[in-house]
Design a protein around this motif. Sequence first.
Motif, PDB file in Angstrom:
ATOM      1  N   ALA A 158       0.839  -1.201   0.000  1.00  0.00           N
ATOM      2  CA  ALA A 158       0.000   0.000   0.000  1.00  0.00           C
ATOM      3  C   ALA A 158       0.875   1.253   0.000  1.00  0.00           C
ATOM      4  O   ALA A 158       1.955   1.288   0.609  1.00  0.00           O
ATOM      5  CB  ALA A 158      -0.924  -0.014   1.211  1.00  0.00           C
ATOM      6  N   ILE A 170      -3.016   0.538  -3.971  1.00  0.00           N
ATOM      7  CA  ILE A 170      -2.063  -0.547  -4.245  1.00  0.00           C
ATOM      8  C   ILE A 170      -1.945  -0.604  -5.760  1.00  0.00           C
ATOM      9  O   ILE A 170      -2.834  -0.115  -6.477  1.00  0.00           O
ATOM     10  CB  ILE A 170      -2.510  -1.885  -3.647  1.00  0.00           C
ATOM     11  CG1 ILE A 170      -3.845  -2.336  -4.247  1.00  0.00           C
ATOM     12  CG2 ILE A 170      -2.598  -1.803  -2.140  1.00  0.00           C
ATOM     13  CD1 ILE A 170      -3.712  -3.406  -5.275  1.00  0.00           C
ATOM     14  N   VAL A 192      -7.621   1.149  -2.245  1.00  0.00           N
ATOM     15  CA  VAL A 192      -7.703   0.043  -1.286  1.00  0.00           C
ATOM     16  C   VAL A 192      -9.154  -0.252  -0.915  1.00  0.00           C
ATOM     17  O   VAL A 192      -9.502  -1.392  -0.585  1.00  0.00           O
ATOM     18  CB  VAL A 192      -6.872   0.355  -0.029  1.00  0.00           C
ATOM     19  CG1 VAL A 192      -5.387   0.440  -0.379  1.00  0.00           C
ATOM     20  CG2 VAL A 192      -7.339   1.643   0.636  1.00  0.00           C
ATOM     21  N   ASP A 213      -0.049  -5.583   4.266  1.00  0.00           N
ATOM     22  CA  ASP A 213       0.846  -5.913   3.162  1.00  0.00           C
ATOM     23  C   ASP A 213       2.123  -6.526   3.712  1.00  0.00           C
ATOM     24  O   ASP A 213       2.224  -6.860   4.901  1.00  0.00           O
ATOM     25  CB  ASP A 213       1.113  -4.671   2.305  1.00  0.00           C
ATOM     26  CG  ASP A 213       1.794  -3.555   3.097  1.00  0.00           C
ATOM     27  OD1 ASP A 213       2.327  -3.841   4.199  1.00  0.00           O
ATOM     28  OD2 ASP A 213       1.776  -2.402   2.643  1.00  0.00           O
ATOM     29  N   VAL A 219      -3.661  -2.243   4.787  1.00  0.00           N
ATOM     30  CA  VAL A 219      -4.232  -2.008   3.468  1.00  0.00           C
ATOM     31  C   VAL A 219      -5.727  -1.707   3.605  1.00  0.00           C
ATOM     32  O   VAL A 219      -6.252  -0.784   2.977  1.00  0.00           O
ATOM     33  CB  VAL A 219      -4.002  -3.217   2.548  1.00  0.00           C
ATOM     34  CG1 VAL A 219      -4.638  -2.988   1.179  1.00  0.00           C
ATOM     35  CG2 VAL A 219      -2.514  -3.505   2.406  1.00  0.00           C
ATOM     36  N   TRP A 276       1.043 -10.854   1.457  1.00  0.00           N
ATOM     37  CA  TRP A 276       0.132 -10.116   2.333  1.00  0.00           C
ATOM     38  C   TRP A 276      -0.452 -11.059   3.379  1.00  0.00           C
ATOM     39  O   TRP A 276      -0.324 -12.278   3.299  1.00  0.00           O
ATOM     40  CB  TRP A 276      -1.007  -9.499   1.521  1.00  0.00           C
ATOM     41  CG  TRP A 276      -0.574  -8.358   0.625  1.00  0.00           C
ATOM     42  CD1 TRP A 276       0.691  -7.965   0.339  1.00  0.00           C
ATOM     43  CD2 TRP A 276      -1.442  -7.503  -0.115  1.00  0.00           C
ATOM     44  NE1 TRP A 276       0.695  -6.909  -0.531  1.00  0.00           N
ATOM     45  CE2 TRP A 276      -0.637  -6.599  -0.823  1.00  0.00           C
ATOM     46  CE3 TRP A 276      -2.814  -7.408  -0.245  1.00  0.00           C
ATOM     47  CZ2 TRP A 276      -1.153  -5.622  -1.639  1.00  0.00           C
ATOM     48  CZ3 TRP A 276      -3.340  -6.428  -1.058  1.00  0.00           C
ATOM     49  CH2 TRP A 276      -2.516  -5.536  -1.749  1.00  0.00           C
TER      50      TRP A 276
END
Length: 604
Positions: A158, A170, A192, A213, A219, A276
């Motif tokens: 992000a 992102i 996001v 992330d 995020v 992630w």
Amino acid sequence: MPDTAPAYSTRPGWALLGEFTRLLLLAVVLPVLVLAGVLLWQASVSVREQSATRLSAAASSGAQELEGFLQVHLAAMQVLADRRNSEGDVADVARWNVDLGRIKRHYPAFSTLLVTDADGVVATSEPALPDAVRPMSVADREYFLAPRRSGRGHVSDAFRGRGLGNDALIAVSVPLLSEGRFAGVLEGSILVDSLVLRRGGLDEHGFELLLLDRALTVVQASDGMPHLPLDALGASALDRDLARLARTGGGMQQLRGVLRNGGDAFALAAPLDNGWRLVLLQPRDVLEAELRGAGLAVVALLALVFAGVLVLVGSKLRRLGGSVRGMLERMQQFALDGGSTQIVPANMPQELLPVADAMNALAERARASYAEVNLSLQEQRRLREELQAMAQRLLTVQEDERRTLSRELHDDIGQSITAIKLAATSLTDESLGGDPQVRREILDEVIAIADQTVLKLRNLSLLLRPPQLDSLGLEAALRGQVALLSRNSRLSIGLEVAAIDGRLPATVELACFRIAQEALTNVARHAGASHVEVAVEVEDDGQQRALVLRVSDDGRGIDPARPGGLGLLTMRERAAQLGGSVTIAPRPGGGTVVRATLPIAGNG
């Protein structure tokens, strides 16, 4: 026993009520309480296990859905880049503008699309950059550096946008190549808040989520979490617990004070292929509410069961009290004589003393009744033996009558004999003259009537009682019956009679012949068979000798659910008269097997 029974207290109430109350507590209340505790514990464990299962399934499903969303958008970018790389026109800005517009229309989740040169300077974008920020370089962005370094598509962490706004984004990016050398990147930014996560399913179970992330930067976070997009997990104890869970994964863990309202939660982390972490949390108060609901349901159910037991026990006690009082009255009425050993009522409860007195009287009456019943059973056994002997004599008389009837039937053909006589007399009639043709016709008629009469007599005699059975024995009678049935039907009948020493008892031979006759008739009438096998042998197991008859056909078989007719009943009754049996069973491969077992000893 004295004529007058002792007087006992008949005061209201029951002296054993206290004992019964304690017994009820031990037998009902305590087990119910123990059961309630066990069920509550099991309900708690079940609710926690179900919660962990739902949390794990939701985390796995959410991670797969998010990975699919990112891979679809990355694949769209890769297809476009591969096409432009193969065509060798990665520097054609006009064509890029057309391609970026097409991508934006088909994938509306992209908020910004841009193309850079090899130095990271934006060549074109969708939407277009404001003049104030031109030229703009993204050479410091992860989505530019990672593809240039690896030569593969990349999903970035992000970041905050610039040039076209400062939203949390992102990016997915792929490298552009010119003659095999790095020539820039094709990048698409996604808000996001546009990441696809089915919040409906999470809200249904009261879950909260935290999407992190690779750098453990937030995020996306649900409303119940105290974090915002682009927040980095700090050094606080709460963030350390979240960071440890995100890094190590593992099963469901309890995190204290992690929610926005300071509440505890049970959390589980699901990794994504791009590094992630999706952390799902179930607030503890939601789980406790489920536990309370399950506990209340268990308690309510047990309360209903306990109330039902109490009502049932109370009802049974009232009925029992009335029954006991009635029983005592009847027992005291039955106590009319004595002379038996008395039950000593020492240390017995007062309420049971009348029962003891009544049982003393009933014991003697029971012994007398037993003697009477024993005599009655012996009498019944004697009568049953007499009935069996009578039935045997009746069967013998019946066969004698058939033998007599077989002889008398010869007289019933008088009409045929009269016809023969009249025809013979006509031969002496002088009016016929010397016509040999007429006399030949009369003689042919006489011969035909005589042949029919003889055949009828033979068939009737064989039907009622084959003469071979008395003169030649069982085997000859069976062979005669087989020959008769073979002539009058299309059946192929095989007969095999084992060697038997001497003659069998007449009753056994007669029963065997009649059962075989009935079985073969049933095959011819109902089985639809083409072949029948008849076998007769003597079996000796060391304890009893028996004649065994087997009749096996290849017909359609017998329906076990269909009741047998009169013929089957007659076969069984004939065998039962001799102490034997008849069984009827399916034949392997189709058809029916009739097996008759006739004891030889005692049937002479």
